[in-house]
Design an enzyme around this catalytic site. Structure first.
Site, PDB file in Angstrom:
ATOM      1  N   CYS A 125     -12.901  11.330  -0.216  1.00  0.00           N
ATOM      2  CA  CYS A 125     -12.202  10.319  -1.015  1.00  0.00           C
ATOM      3  C   CYS A 125     -12.800  10.334  -2.413  1.00  0.00           C
ATOM      4  CB  CYS A 125     -12.338   8.931  -0.396  1.00  0.00           C
ATOM      5  SG  CYS A 125     -11.536   7.682  -1.421  1.00  0.00           S
ATOM      6  N   CYS A 128     -13.679   6.601  -3.685  1.00  0.00           N
ATOM      7  CA  CYS A 128     -14.917   5.986  -3.166  1.00  0.00           C
ATOM      8  C   CYS A 128     -16.090   6.963  -3.220  1.00  0.00           C
ATOM      9  CB  CYS A 128     -14.729   5.525  -1.727  1.00  0.00           C
ATOM     10  SG  CYS A 128     -13.339   4.424  -1.505  1.00  0.00           S
ATOM     11  N   CYS A 139      -7.553   2.726   1.750  1.00  0.00           N
ATOM     12  CA  CYS A 139      -6.462   1.762   1.605  1.00  0.00           C
ATOM     13  C   CYS A 139      -6.286   1.455   0.124  1.00  0.00           C
ATOM     14  CB  CYS A 139      -6.759   0.478   2.374  1.00  0.00           C
ATOM     15  SG  CYS A 139      -5.507  -0.776   2.055  1.00  0.00           S
ATOM     16  N   CYS A 142      -6.646  -2.501  -0.565  1.00  0.00           N
ATOM     17  CA  CYS A 142      -8.018  -3.017  -0.542  1.00  0.00           C
ATOM     18  C   CYS A 142      -8.926  -2.214  -1.478  1.00  0.00           C
ATOM     19  CB  CYS A 142      -8.590  -2.956   0.869  1.00  0.00           C
ATOM     20  SG  CYS A 142      -7.630  -3.865   2.067  1.00  0.00           S
ATOM     21  N   CYS A 153      -1.971  -4.866   6.669  1.00  0.00           N
ATOM     22  CA  CYS A 153      -0.960  -5.819   7.145  1.00  0.00           C
ATOM     23  C   CYS A 153      -0.821  -7.002   6.187  1.00  0.00           C
ATOM     24  CB  CYS A 153      -1.343  -6.321   8.535  1.00  0.00           C
ATOM     25  SG  CYS A 153      -0.190  -7.534   9.164  1.00  0.00           S
TER      26      CYS A 153
END
Ligand SMILES: [Zn+2]
Ligand SMILES: [Zn+2]
Length: 345
Positions: A125, A128, A139, A142, A153
């Site tokens: 990633c 990150c 995500c 987030c 969700c």
């Protein structure tokens, strides 16, 4: 700068709207059931006590699991998956992609990672700056990498992943029971109000709506819960159902499928008495997951076991299916880690 910070704040506040809507509906359902149905409409005291007792047990379980789904933070990968300063500098200064791949492979050698990107590279990633553990995805809502990410969700304003998948499943199950119980107990009085046998105007309004709302939520949740039961039985996340995890030998949608009982234990744990309570009991730490290939190597009998039925979902059809399997009311529309570029697989 101030404007973008303001926008982010608005976005964050707006993300709570679906949760607030659900909370308001739940509060109203409590008032309508307890006050308007049980205290005003029901005349038999035994019936009153029985209705209220079962209702409160279901209500507590439902609210408890909803609360845990909302407020259990998604877990990020351990520090050892993050790039060290030296590795980061080496990786960023290198322009040749094949050498960059080698650097990642070198770092990943010390880590228990078995899944790969579509072209066989280590899953990394770049936002990150970490090597993604198996089943971990970034995500975009987030803005973090989430262990065993299932989906983001909006109805709980949280990422559903390793830390709260069990809570989310229980939340779906208890909401179904809550709706079913309300619908079943309200139905008799719904008919009495409808036919004019009972006449209290205010209670009539609440009781009629209770039945409509309970049935509507029950039908919507039934499909979502059924879909997740199917996923659990195959030890697959929503993301993996749309795009099969890639191993060293290629993609394998049954890569983590250990058989029905073991798949269930992966999410609910080995202690059956904890299965129905929203307490932590999932197996493992979210970084490493037992794989079918490893189990087969340990137990060759498993290799001859009949393959699970092919579900026909693959990466190509994912886009067209993403909105088709789940009812629109409860469709979780943000699949943050589902981008097809190398860094997100
Ligand atoms: Zn990330
Ligand atoms: Zn998320």
């Amino acid at each position: 700068m101030a404007l973008s910070r303001g926008l982010r704040c608005c976005q964050r506040a707006f993300a709570w709207v679906p949760v607030a809507i659900i909370a308001l509906v739940v509060l109203w359902s409590y008032y309508a059931y307890v006050c308007e149905l049980c205290l005003v409409t029901l005349s038999n005291p035994v019936e009153k006590v029985a209705y209220l007792t079962v209702f409160h047990i279901l209500f507590v379980l439902f609210v408890w699991t909803y609360w845990k789904s909302i407020f259990t933070l998604p877990v990020q990968p351990d520090k050892k998956y993050h790039m060290s300063y030296a590795d980061k500098e080496r990786y960023e200064n290198e322009e040749r992609p094949e050498v960059q791949r080698q650097i990642l492979a070198e770092i990943a050698r010390k880590l228990p990672v078995y899944t790969r990107t579509g072209n066989g590279g280590i899953r990394f990633c770049d936002r990150c700056q970490l090597i993604k553990p198996d089943r971990c995805h970034h995500c975009s809502v987030c803005a973090i990498c989430v262990l065993k990410m299932d989906h983001h969700c909006p109805w709980v304003n949280n990422c559903i992943g390793f830390s709260n998948y069990k809570f989310f499943l229980l939340f779906l199950a208890y909401s179904l029971l809550y709706c079913l119980y309300i619908a079943a107990t309200v139905f008799k009085y719904f008919i009495k109000y409808w036919t004019g046998e009972l006449t209290n105007g205010r209670s009539k309004f609440h009781v009629l709506f209770l039945l409509f709302v309970a049935v509507m939520f029950f039908v919507s949740l039934m499909f979502l819960f059924g879909y997740h039961c199917w996923l659990v039985s195959r030890n697959r996340s929503t993301l993996e159902a749309f795009s099969a995890p890639v191993f060293q030998n290629g993609p394998d949608k049954n890569g983590f499928n250990l058989g029905f009982v073991k798949n269930l234990q992966q999410v609910f744990g080995e202690e059956k008495k904890l299965w129905l309570l929203p307490v932590v009991s999932s197996l493992g730490d979210g970084h490493f997951f037992p794989m079918r290939a490893l189990c087969e190597a340990q137990n060759p009998l498993l290799a001859n076991e009949e393959q699970w039925e092919d579900d026909g979902i693959d990466e190509e059809t994912h886009a067209s299916l993403s909105g088709a399997n789940i009812p629109s009311l409860f469709m979780d529309f943000s699949f943050g880690g589902q981008k097809t570029n190398g860094s997100s697989r």
